[in-house]
Design an enzyme around this catalytic site. Sequence first.
Site, PDB file in Angstrom:
ATOM      1  N   THR A  93       0.783  -1.217  -0.081  1.00 37.03           N
ATOM      2  CA  THR A  93      -0.030  -0.021  -0.042  1.00 37.03           C
ATOM      3  C   THR A  93       0.897   1.404   0.032  1.00 37.03           C
ATOM      4  O   THR A  93       0.844   2.165  -0.971  1.00 37.03           O
ATOM      5  CB  THR A  93      -1.000   0.042   1.366  1.00 37.03           C
ATOM      6  OG1 THR A  93      -1.563  -1.069   1.374  1.00 37.03           O
ATOM      7  CG2 THR A  93      -1.833   1.068   1.222  1.00 37.03           C
ATOM      8  N   VAL A  94       1.729   1.547   1.022  1.00 33.30           N
ATOM      9  CA  VAL A  94       2.531   2.618   1.099  1.00 33.30           C
ATOM     10  C   VAL A  94       3.579   2.829  -0.067  1.00 33.30           C
ATOM     11  O   VAL A  94       3.809   3.722  -0.583  1.00 33.30           O
ATOM     12  CB  VAL A  94       3.157   2.792   2.460  1.00 33.30           C
ATOM     13  CG1 VAL A  94       3.910   4.009   2.786  1.00 33.30           C
ATOM     14  CG2 VAL A  94       2.227   2.562   3.536  1.00 33.30           C
TER      15      VAL A  94
ATOM     16  N   GLU B 104       8.378  10.199   9.739  1.00 30.36           N
ATOM     17  CA  GLU B 104       7.219  10.860   9.841  1.00 30.36           C
ATOM     18  C   GLU B 104       6.072  10.149   9.927  1.00 30.36           C
ATOM     19  O   GLU B 104       4.899  10.172  10.753  1.00 30.36           O
ATOM     20  CB  GLU B 104       7.223  12.042   9.159  1.00 30.36           C
ATOM     21  CG  GLU B 104       6.102  13.216   9.086  1.00 30.36           C
ATOM     22  CD  GLU B 104       5.912  13.705  10.430  1.00 30.36           C
ATOM     23  OE1 GLU B 104       6.775  14.689  10.682  1.00 30.36           O
ATOM     24  OE2 GLU B 104       4.886  13.460  11.297  1.00 30.36           O
TER      25      GLU B 104
ATOM     26  N   ASP C 131      -1.385  -0.815  18.093  1.00 28.31           N
ATOM     27  CA  ASP C 131      -0.818   0.253  17.253  1.00 28.31           C
ATOM     28  C   ASP C 131      -0.865   1.553  17.723  1.00 28.31           C
ATOM     29  O   ASP C 131       0.162   2.398  17.512  1.00 28.31           O
ATOM     30  CB  ASP C 131      -1.834   0.111  15.976  1.00 28.31           C
ATOM     31  CG  ASP C 131      -1.641   0.997  14.958  1.00 28.31           C
ATOM     32  OD1 ASP C 131      -0.546   0.716  14.248  1.00 28.31           O
ATOM     33  OD2 ASP C 131      -2.175   2.171  15.127  1.00 28.31           O
TER      34      ASP C 131
ATOM     35  N   LYS D 286       2.386   4.305  18.636  1.00 30.24           N
ATOM     36  CA  LYS D 286       2.513   5.744  18.012  1.00 30.24           C
ATOM     37  C   LYS D 286       2.748   6.839  19.092  1.00 30.24           C
ATOM     38  O   LYS D 286       3.370   7.459  19.230  1.00 30.24           O
ATOM     39  CB  LYS D 286       1.207   5.842  17.219  1.00 30.24           C
ATOM     40  CG  LYS D 286       1.391   5.110  15.962  1.00 30.24           C
ATOM     41  CD  LYS D 286       0.021   5.242  15.171  1.00 30.24           C
ATOM     42  CE  LYS D 286      -0.022   4.494  13.956  1.00 30.24           C
ATOM     43  NZ  LYS D 286      -1.609   4.315  13.436  1.00 30.24           N
TER      44      LYS D 286
ATOM     45  N   LYS E  28       6.126   2.005  12.660  1.00 31.39           N
ATOM     46  CA  LYS E  28       6.147   2.261  14.164  1.00 31.39           C
ATOM     47  C   LYS E  28       6.417   0.928  14.842  1.00 31.39           C
ATOM     48  O   LYS E  28       6.993   1.419  15.992  1.00 31.39           O
ATOM     49  CB  LYS E  28       4.650   2.734  14.301  1.00 31.39           C
ATOM     50  CG  LYS E  28       3.497   1.472  14.002  1.00 31.39           C
ATOM     51  CD  LYS E  28       2.579   2.163  13.196  1.00 31.39           C
ATOM     52  CE  LYS E  28       1.736   0.964  12.632  1.00 31.39           C
ATOM     53  NZ  LYS E  28       0.795   1.435  11.487  1.00 31.39           N
TER      54      LYS E  28
ATOM     55  N   ILE F  13      -0.502  12.937   8.624  1.00 31.59           N
ATOM     56  CA  ILE F  13      -0.572  14.389   9.548  1.00 31.59           C
ATOM     57  C   ILE F  13       0.935  14.691   9.793  1.00 31.59           C
ATOM     58  O   ILE F  13       1.449  13.856  10.467  1.00 31.59           O
ATOM     59  CB  ILE F  13      -1.524  14.135  10.830  1.00 31.59           C
ATOM     60  CG1 ILE F  13      -2.670  13.639  10.566  1.00 31.59           C
ATOM     61  CG2 ILE F  13      -1.194  15.221  11.585  1.00 31.59           C
ATOM     62  CD1 ILE F  13      -3.596  13.252  11.670  1.00 31.59           C
TER      63      ILE F  13
ATOM     64  N   GLY G   7      -0.063   8.667  10.109  1.00 31.56           N
ATOM     65  CA  GLY G   7      -0.087   8.435   8.570  1.00 31.56           C
ATOM     66  C   GLY G   7       0.192   9.937   7.759  1.00 31.56           C
ATOM     67  O   GLY G   7       1.547  10.367   7.865  1.00 31.56           O
TER      68      GLY G   7
ATOM     69  N   GLY H  87     -11.480  -2.194   4.156  1.00 30.43           N
ATOM     70  CA  GLY H  87     -10.073  -2.070   4.115  1.00 30.43           C
ATOM     71  C   GLY H  87      -9.517  -1.249   5.108  1.00 30.43           C
ATOM     72  O   GLY H  87      -8.379  -1.027   5.016  1.00 30.43           O
TER      73      GLY H  87
HETATM   74  P1  NAP Z   1       1.911  -3.940   2.789  1.00 29.41           P
HETATM   75  O1  NAP Z   1       0.767  -3.385   2.072  1.00 29.41           O
HETATM   76  O2  NAP Z   1       1.696  -5.334   3.504  1.00 29.41           O
HETATM   77  O3  NAP Z   1       3.359  -4.189   1.952  1.00 29.41           O
HETATM   78  C1  NAP Z   1       4.584  -4.833   2.382  1.00 29.41           C
HETATM   79  C2  NAP Z   1       5.330  -4.832   1.408  1.00 29.41           C
HETATM   80  O4  NAP Z   1       6.503  -5.031   1.975  1.00 29.41           O
HETATM   81  C3  NAP Z   1       5.023  -5.632   0.266  1.00 29.41           C
HETATM   82  O5  NAP Z   1       5.515  -5.253  -1.143  1.00 29.41           O
HETATM   83  C4  NAP Z   1       5.873  -7.160   0.539  1.00 29.41           C
HETATM   84  O6  NAP Z   1       6.212  -7.681  -0.532  1.00 29.41           O
HETATM   85  C5  NAP Z   1       7.195  -6.322   1.197  1.00 29.41           C
HETATM   86  N1  NAP Z   1       7.737  -7.147   1.873  1.00 29.41           N
HETATM   87  C6  NAP Z   1       7.328  -7.633   3.286  1.00 29.41           C
HETATM   88  N2  NAP Z   1       8.130  -8.342   3.959  1.00 29.41           N
HETATM   89  C7  NAP Z   1       9.490  -8.545   2.915  1.00 29.41           C
HETATM   90  C8  NAP Z   1      10.507  -9.020   2.896  1.00 29.41           C
HETATM   91  N3  NAP Z   1      10.772  -9.778   4.168  1.00 29.41           N
HETATM   92  N4  NAP Z   1      11.414  -9.119   1.940  1.00 29.41           N
HETATM   93  C9  NAP Z   1      11.223  -8.064   0.881  1.00 29.41           C
HETATM   94  N5  NAP Z   1       9.935  -7.560   0.729  1.00 29.41           N
HETATM   95  C10 NAP Z   1       8.961  -7.717   1.931  1.00 29.41           C
HETATM   96  O7  NAP Z   1       2.068  -3.082   4.142  1.00 29.41           O
HETATM   97  P2  NAP Z   1       1.846  -1.324   3.915  1.00 29.41           P
HETATM   98  O8  NAP Z   1       0.523  -1.217   4.582  1.00 29.41           O
HETATM   99  O9  NAP Z   1       2.295  -0.827   2.770  1.00 29.41           O
HETATM  100  O10 NAP Z   1       2.715  -0.960   5.098  1.00 29.41           O
HETATM  101  C11 NAP Z   1       4.099  -0.644   5.097  1.00 29.41           C
HETATM  102  C12 NAP Z   1       4.487  -0.053   6.430  1.00 29.41           C
HETATM  103  O11 NAP Z   1       4.047   0.964   6.490  1.00 29.41           O
HETATM  104  C13 NAP Z   1       4.299  -0.693   7.509  1.00 29.41           C
HETATM  105  O12 NAP Z   1       5.545  -0.605   8.280  1.00 29.41           O
HETATM  106  C14 NAP Z   1       3.179  -0.270   8.408  1.00 29.41           C
HETATM  107  O13 NAP Z   1       3.066  -0.285   9.604  1.00 29.41           O
HETATM  108  C15 NAP Z   1       3.600   1.146   7.766  1.00 29.41           C
HETATM  109  N6  NAP Z   1       2.143   2.174   7.828  1.00 29.41           N
HETATM  110  C16 NAP Z   1       1.120   1.715   6.815  1.00 29.41           C
HETATM  111  C17 NAP Z   1       0.186   2.501   6.710  1.00 29.41           C
HETATM  112  C18 NAP Z   1      -0.971   2.349   5.938  1.00 29.41           C
HETATM  113  O14 NAP Z   1      -1.822   3.095   5.880  1.00 29.41           O
HETATM  114  N7  NAP Z   1      -0.792   0.903   5.195  1.00 29.41           N
HETATM  115  C19 NAP Z   1       0.172   3.796   7.445  1.00 29.41           C
HETATM  116  C20 NAP Z   1       1.036   4.158   8.221  1.00 29.41           C
HETATM  117  C21 NAP Z   1       2.168   3.360   8.227  1.00 29.41           C
HETATM  118  P3  NAP Z   1       5.350  -8.462  -1.564  1.00 29.41           P
HETATM  119  O15 NAP Z   1       4.297  -7.587  -1.877  1.00 29.41           O
HETATM  120  O16 NAP Z   1       6.004  -9.237  -2.594  1.00 29.41           O
HETATM  121  O17 NAP Z   1       4.556  -9.459  -0.591  1.00 29.41           O
HETATM  122  N1  HSE Z   2      -3.876   0.155  11.274  1.00 32.55           N
HETATM  123  C1  HSE Z   2      -3.337   1.646  11.343  1.00 32.55           C
HETATM  124  C2  HSE Z   2      -4.826   2.439  11.612  1.00 32.55           C
HETATM  125  C3  HSE Z   2      -3.021   2.153   9.989  1.00 32.55           C
HETATM  126  O1  HSE Z   2      -5.895   1.989  11.579  1.00 32.55           O
HETATM  127  O2  HSE Z   2      -4.764   3.628  11.940  1.00 32.55           O
HETATM  128  C4  HSE Z   2      -2.160   3.119  10.142  1.00 32.55           C
HETATM  129  O3  HSE Z   2      -1.080   3.254  11.043  1.00 32.55           O
END
Ligand code: NAP
Ligand code: HSE
Length: 429
Positions: free
Chosen positions: A17-18, A132, A204, A208, A108, A139, A137, A190
């Site tokens: 996603t990110v 950040e 979570d 933070k 985090k 903010i 997210g 989602g």
């Molecule tokens: P995600 O959608 O699950 O994506 C994770 C990505 O990392 C995937 O592309 C995955 O590869 C890759 N990956 C995971 N483990 C790996 C490994 N061992 N070796 C190589 N690649 C690996 O996660 P996300 O939602 O983007 O979140 C990413 C980070 O941002 C997390 O720390 C989360 O806490 C933080 N975050 C997320 C959000 C949000 O809104 N989603 C908001 C704030 C912070 P594949 O695609 O091949 O599986």
């Molecule tokens: N699971 C988190 C939330 C995503 O619902 O705020 C962002 O860290």
Amino acid sequence: MEEVKRNVKVALLGSGTVGTGVYKLIERQKNEMPYKIGANLSVAKILVRNKNKKREGVDASLLTDQWEDILLDEDIQIVVEVMGGIEPARTYIMEALKAGKHVVTANKDLIAESGKELLDVAEENGCDLLFEASVAGGIPILAPLKQSLAGNYLTEVMGIVNGTTNFILSKMSEEGMEFDEALALATELGYAEADPTADIEGYDAGRKVAIMASIAFNSRVTFDDVHTEGITNITAKDIKYAKEMGCAIKLLGVAKNTETGIEVHVNPMLIPSSHPLATVSDSFNAVFVHGDAVDDTMFYGRGAGEFPTASAVMGDIIEVARNIQYHCNGRILCTCYKNLPIKKITEIESKYFMRMLVEDKPGVLAKIADTLGKTDVSIAQVIQKNKIGDYAELVVITHLVLEQNFAEALINIRGMETTKEISTVIRVY
Ligand code: NAP
Ligand code: HSE
């Protein structure tokens, strides 16, 4: 502007996603970069688990499943860790910093657990380590705490920092849904992850709050220091009663810098409807900060999602790239120059909302008041709600009381013959 020949190359660890959002944002901002950072900015490689997965809008030729392809590439100056989890993210970040690469992360879990260790390695190697996006997210909150508000003695940072639980509580409040129904909707839309434990149990938010408190109070707070409670026991009835009393129920992460130490906890809390945080609904986040000079400030926006989170990551990338341009990386790293004590939850004073079922007969209320009084719990309000069979449903609101005294009072009240159940206990802000 003259043609810019310098290139800053970025590697993404993760294309979920990110990561995908960051990739697209770098593409979208391409033509602005020479003006903003004095160089071109491009993604050189993207680390993923599965190279064969279809990824809309991402150049497949950049994908690799070998970390060494990035670590050993001397042209890559910035590593953006957006894969999540503790390992191998921690090892990769350590290795990147030791190789002189700057790091931006949204992780985090990792920063709340190993922030100090990682910042120390960044400092030893003259590198930037920015995070950040790890809190709230899109903010901007960590940079304001570190920089814009650095002229303050900050005494309170608290907020709604989990979008999933705020969405669930909003649906329970606005549409009268029960918890399970609202969680199912959050999953369908989602917001909640396949395993929503970290969100609904407050972990979570706890991570933070630990990160924000460390920066705001210049003293290290880790996730283990944060007392966390989730929202799984909150019912639509609690929310309805809270509303009738002019309050909303929100999952709040609270950090206070008091004269006797730092108080830090995550709990569902009743908060007056007139408080700015009470009106933050849906999956939005907001952080409220109090400083001696600035007074009250509030930061509001989207706490998660592809582009809001990518926005925060991109801001960090741009800061690192500017630092590269002016040879001043590693300017602001660990800001924890104090070692303040952290209070145990039993030492913290709160007001409480308690909903219970008791026998509906003369003298019961007096006995409850007497039992509470024995451990110094003073009643602010008692409301008799419904009669359910032979039992009366009571809501008791207390004045400020020490957590350990209240815990003792609960044991005593549960032990009374006339008590059928204590249905809910929620702190009041
Ligand atoms: P995600 O959608 O699950 O994506 C994770 C990505 O990392 C995937 O592309 C995955 O590869 C890759 N990956 C995971 N483990 C790996 C490994 N061992 N070796 C190589 N690649 C690996 O996660 P996300 O939602 O983007 O979140 C990413 C980070 O941002 C997390 O720390 C989360 O806490 C933080 N975050 C997320 C959000 C949000 O809104 N989603 C908001 C704030 C912070 P594949 O695609 O091949 O599986
Ligand atoms: N699971 C988190 C939330 C995503 O619902 O705020 C962002 O860290």
